[in-house]
Design a protein around this motif. Structure first.
Motif, PDB file in Angstrom:
ATOM      1  N   ARG A  24       0.805  -1.215   0.000  1.00  0.00           N
ATOM      2  CA  ARG A  24       0.000   0.000   0.000  1.00  0.00           C
ATOM      3  C   ARG A  24       0.842   1.271   0.000  1.00  0.00           C
ATOM      4  O   ARG A  24       0.341   2.331  -0.253  1.00  0.00           O
ATOM      5  N   LEU A  25       2.124   1.169   0.315  1.00  0.00           N
ATOM      6  CA  LEU A  25       3.016   2.327   0.318  1.00  0.00           C
ATOM      7  C   LEU A  25       3.865   2.324  -0.946  1.00  0.00           C
ATOM      8  O   LEU A  25       4.580   1.360  -1.213  1.00  0.00           O
ATOM      9  N   ILE A  26       3.766   3.402  -1.715  1.00  0.00           N
ATOM     10  CA  ILE A  26       4.595   3.566  -2.902  1.00  0.00           C
ATOM     11  C   ILE A  26       5.456   4.801  -2.689  1.00  0.00           C
ATOM     12  O   ILE A  26       4.939   5.899  -2.473  1.00  0.00           O
ATOM     13  N   MET A  27       6.777   4.615  -2.716  1.00  0.00           N
ATOM     14  CA  MET A  27       7.724   5.719  -2.610  1.00  0.00           C
ATOM     15  C   MET A  27       8.584   5.724  -3.866  1.00  0.00           C
ATOM     16  O   MET A  27       9.195   4.711  -4.188  1.00  0.00           O
ATOM     17  N   THR A  28       8.607   6.840  -4.564  1.00  0.00           N
ATOM     18  CA  THR A  28       9.414   6.945  -5.772  1.00  0.00           C
ATOM     19  C   THR A  28      10.333   8.159  -5.663  1.00  0.00           C
ATOM     20  O   THR A  28       9.922   9.207  -5.152  1.00  0.00           O
ATOM     21  N   PRO A  29      11.567   8.016  -6.125  1.00  0.00           N
ATOM     22  CA  PRO A  29      12.486   9.155  -6.109  1.00  0.00           C
ATOM     23  C   PRO A  29      11.954  10.289  -6.991  1.00  0.00           C
ATOM     24  O   PRO A  29      11.491  10.053  -8.099  1.00  0.00           O
ATOM     25  N   TYR A  35      11.382  12.348  -2.216  1.00  0.00           N
ATOM     26  CA  TYR A  35      10.559  11.195  -2.566  1.00  0.00           C
ATOM     27  C   TYR A  35       9.090  11.576  -2.659  1.00  0.00           C
ATOM     28  O   TYR A  35       8.583  12.321  -1.817  1.00  0.00           O
ATOM     29  N   ASP A  36       8.422  11.063  -3.684  1.00  0.00           N
ATOM     30  CA  ASP A  36       6.967  11.141  -3.758  1.00  0.00           C
ATOM     31  C   ASP A  36       6.418   9.942  -3.009  1.00  0.00           C
ATOM     32  O   ASP A  36       6.866   8.808  -3.229  1.00  0.00           O
ATOM     33  N   ILE A  37       5.464  10.190  -2.141  1.00  0.00           N
ATOM     34  CA  ILE A  37       4.863   9.138  -1.314  1.00  0.00           C
ATOM     35  C   ILE A  37       3.390   9.044  -1.663  1.00  0.00           C
ATOM     36  O   ILE A  37       2.696  10.059  -1.766  1.00  0.00           O
ATOM     37  N   PHE A  38       2.915   7.801  -1.802  1.00  0.00           N
ATOM     38  CA  PHE A  38       1.516   7.555  -2.147  1.00  0.00           C
ATOM     39  C   PHE A  38       1.007   6.342  -1.383  1.00  0.00           C
ATOM     40  O   PHE A  38       1.645   5.287  -1.387  1.00  0.00           O
ATOM     41  N   THR A  67       2.030  12.852  -0.999  1.00  0.00           N
ATOM     42  CA  THR A  67       2.801  14.038  -0.641  1.00  0.00           C
ATOM     43  C   THR A  67       4.224  13.860  -1.141  1.00  0.00           C
ATOM     44  O   THR A  67       4.584  12.799  -1.648  1.00  0.00           O
ATOM     45  N   THR A  68       5.021  14.888  -0.981  1.00  0.00           N
ATOM     46  CA  THR A  68       6.437  14.830  -1.308  1.00  0.00           C
ATOM     47  C   THR A  68       7.232  15.005  -0.019  1.00  0.00           C
ATOM     48  O   THR A  68       6.922  15.875   0.793  1.00  0.00           O
ATOM     49  N   LEU A  69       8.236  14.161   0.161  1.00  0.00           N
ATOM     50  CA  LEU A  69       9.081  14.190   1.351  1.00  0.00           C
ATOM     51  C   LEU A  69      10.488  14.613   0.952  1.00  0.00           C
ATOM     52  O   LEU A  69      11.139  13.934   0.154  1.00  0.00           O
ATOM     53  N   THR A  87       6.669   0.655   6.345  1.00  0.00           N
ATOM     54  CA  THR A  87       8.035   1.168   6.378  1.00  0.00           C
ATOM     55  C   THR A  87       8.817   0.834   5.111  1.00  0.00           C
ATOM     56  O   THR A  87       8.569  -0.187   4.458  1.00  0.00           O
ATOM     57  N   LYS A  88       9.756   1.719   4.806  1.00  0.00           N
ATOM     58  CA  LYS A  88      10.701   1.524   3.721  1.00  0.00           C
ATOM     59  C   LYS A  88      12.062   2.008   4.213  1.00  0.00           C
ATOM     60  O   LYS A  88      12.155   2.999   4.946  1.00  0.00           O
TER      61      LYS A  88
END
Length: 93
Positions: A24-29, A35-38, A67-69, A87-88
């Motif tokens: 359920r957590l998608i983190m992309t650079p 990182y973009d978090i979805f 959001t963006t982190l 977690t990632k």
């Protein structure tokens, strides 16, 4: 990625098959240490970033599923990003 986000928003994660229990957590650079978090089904995001000693080095909250982190202010190292209890592990350069 936009298409995958839309599928998750409409159908939920139950219809997406994956071996990763944190699917359920998608983190992309999105840039250097950004990182973009979805999280498709989330109405808000509670984000905590931990160092390897277990201390919280950043915490924030966002409304909505994405959001963006920006972690560019953190020293180089390995961190754990916790988003709504998913977690990632990431490396800050």
């Amino acid at each position: 990625l936009a298409g995958l986000k839309e599928v998750i928003k409409r159908a939920g994660v139950q219809s997406v098959t994956t071996d990763d229990h944190n699917n359920r957590l998608i983190m992309t650079p999105a840039g250097r240490n950004i990182y973009d978090i979805f999280v498709g089904t989330a109405t808000s995001l509670d984000i905590r970033v931990y160092n390897t000693a277990g201390g919280i080095v950043k915490a924030c909250r966002a409304d909505g599923p994405e959001t963006t982190l920006d972690l560019d202010t953190l020293p180089a190292g390995i961190y754990i990003v916790d988003v709504n209890n998913h977690t990632k592990k990431i490396a800050v350069q």
